[in-house]
Design a protein around this motif. Structure first.
Motif, short mmCIF file in Angstrom:
data_model
loop_
_atom_site.label_atom_id
_atom_site.label_comp_id
_atom_site.label_asym_id
_atom_site.label_seq_id
_atom_site.Cartn_x
_atom_site.Cartn_y
_atom_site.Cartn_z
N ILE A 39 0.84 -1.21 0.00
CA ILE A 39 0.00 0.00 0.00
C ILE A 39 0.87 1.25 0.00
O ILE A 39 0.63 2.20 -0.76
CB ILE A 39 -0.94 -0.01 1.22
CG1 ILE A 39 -1.92 -1.19 1.11
CG2 ILE A 39 -1.70 1.31 1.31
CD1 ILE A 39 -2.74 -1.42 2.36
N LYS A 40 1.90 1.26 0.83
CA LYS A 40 2.81 2.41 0.88
C LYS A 40 3.50 2.62 -0.46
O LYS A 40 3.62 3.75 -0.96
CB LYS A 40 3.86 2.21 1.98
CG LYS A 40 4.94 3.29 2.00
CD LYS A 40 6.04 2.95 2.98
CE LYS A 40 7.19 3.93 2.87
NZ LYS A 40 7.91 3.82 1.58
N GLU A 41 3.96 1.53 -1.07
CA GLU A 41 4.68 1.60 -2.34
C GLU A 41 3.79 2.20 -3.43
O GLU A 41 4.23 3.08 -4.19
CB GLU A 41 5.15 0.21 -2.74
CG GLU A 41 6.13 0.19 -3.91
CD GLU A 41 6.65 -1.22 -4.18
OE1 GLU A 41 5.81 -2.16 -4.23
OE2 GLU A 41 7.87 -1.39 -4.32
N LEU A 42 2.55 1.72 -3.53
CA LEU A 42 1.63 2.24 -4.54
C LEU A 42 1.27 3.70 -4.26
O LEU A 42 1.20 4.52 -5.18
CB LEU A 42 0.35 1.39 -4.59
CG LEU A 42 -0.68 1.80 -5.64
CD1 LEU A 42 -0.09 1.69 -7.04
CD2 LEU A 42 -1.93 0.93 -5.54
N SER A 43 1.08 4.03 -3.00
CA SER A 43 0.75 5.41 -2.62
C SER A 43 1.85 6.37 -3.03
O SER A 43 1.60 7.48 -3.52
CB SER A 43 0.50 5.50 -1.11
OG SER A 43 -0.57 4.68 -0.71
N GLU A 44 3.08 5.92 -2.85
CA GLU A 44 4.23 6.76 -3.19
C GLU A 44 4.41 6.86 -4.71
O GLU A 44 4.61 7.95 -5.25
CB GLU A 44 5.49 6.17 -2.55
CG GLU A 44 6.72 7.06 -2.67
CD GLU A 44 7.87 6.54 -1.83
OE1 GLU A 44 8.85 7.28 -1.69
OE2 GLU A 44 7.78 5.40 -1.32
#
Length: 238
Positions: free
Chosen positions: A116-121
């Motif tokens: 989730i963090k990776e996609l958000s970034e």
């Protein structure tokens, strides 16, 4: 700094911003909790749609329901959601198949949060919703480890400047989880029978940097979605 001078962003819910000094403090993570069917996901999509209307990019991460089914329900209140999805202003990310498939090892809490963090970034997300974050609790047997991993995730999301809603199912109103303590705010949705009629309400349990009361406030579901009134849900209609 006086709280009235802090920049705020709208929740997109009519009447709710007025209860929290004009809206949410951007770049913070909030918990939306309550029993099933109380309106948590609808509240979250008001938040994403409000961002999309102002040129912000939103990410909806679904861990149980198919996001397409959720969107059909939300479209009854605001059909413009289809246009925002088509133009990539609201991104739907279905993590359910990854989380629940039986053929492979169950992903860990930290690996799901990392995705989730990776996609958000990567997508430069402004507003994030995880629905429900409680769906991945089963993969953590050590409460202390869960707290540490969730704290790191919240810090990472806030460092990216993302405003986020974590949706949590709560059937035991006396049980508080790590999400309640680690997030910057807790909004609880309610419904119950009172004098032979169904009552819907919202309650601001916690909102750091914001003046608010903790009383239940009346909620109705209109043709345009959720409306909050700054009055007790127990007041009789005149």
């Amino acid at each position: 700094m006086h709280t009235s001078h802090i920049t705020r962003i709208s929740t997109g819910v009519k009447g709710l911003d007025e209860l929290i000094e004009g809206g949410l403090i951007p770049g913070r993570v909030y918990l939306i909790t309550g029993p099933p069917g109380s309106g948590k996901t609808t509240l979250a999509f008001h938040f994403l749609l409000e961002g999309a209307r102002h040129g912000e990019k939103g990410l909806y991460v679904s861990l149980i329901q198919k996001p397409e089914d959720v969107v059909k329900d939300i479209a009854k209140y605001d059909p413009s959601i289809f246009a925002y999805i088509k133009t990539w202003k609201i991104i739907l990310y279905d993590l359910g198949p990854v989380l629940w498939r039986e053929t492979e090892k169950v992903p860990t809490w930290s690996s799901v949060l990392f995705r989730i963090k990776e996609l958000s970034e990567t997508e430069k997300i402004d507003r994030l919703v995880i629905d429900p974050v409680t769906a991945i609790e089963f993969s953590v047997s050590n409460p202390a480890r869960k707290k540490a991993e969730l704290a790191r995730f919240i810090r990472a999301i806030e460092d990216l400047g993302i405003t986020a809603y974590l949706i949590g199912e709560m059937t035991d109103m006396d049980r508080y989880t790590e999400e309640h303590y680690l997030t910057s705010g807790v909004i609880m949705m309610h419904y119950f029978m009172h004098k032979n009629r169904m009552i819907r309400a919202i309650q601001i349990l916690k909102m750091r940097g914001t003046k608010h009361d903790m009383d239940m406030k009346k909620v109705i579901f209109s043709d345009n979605g959720i409306i909050v009134f700054n009055k007790s849900p127990f007041e009789e209609e005149v």
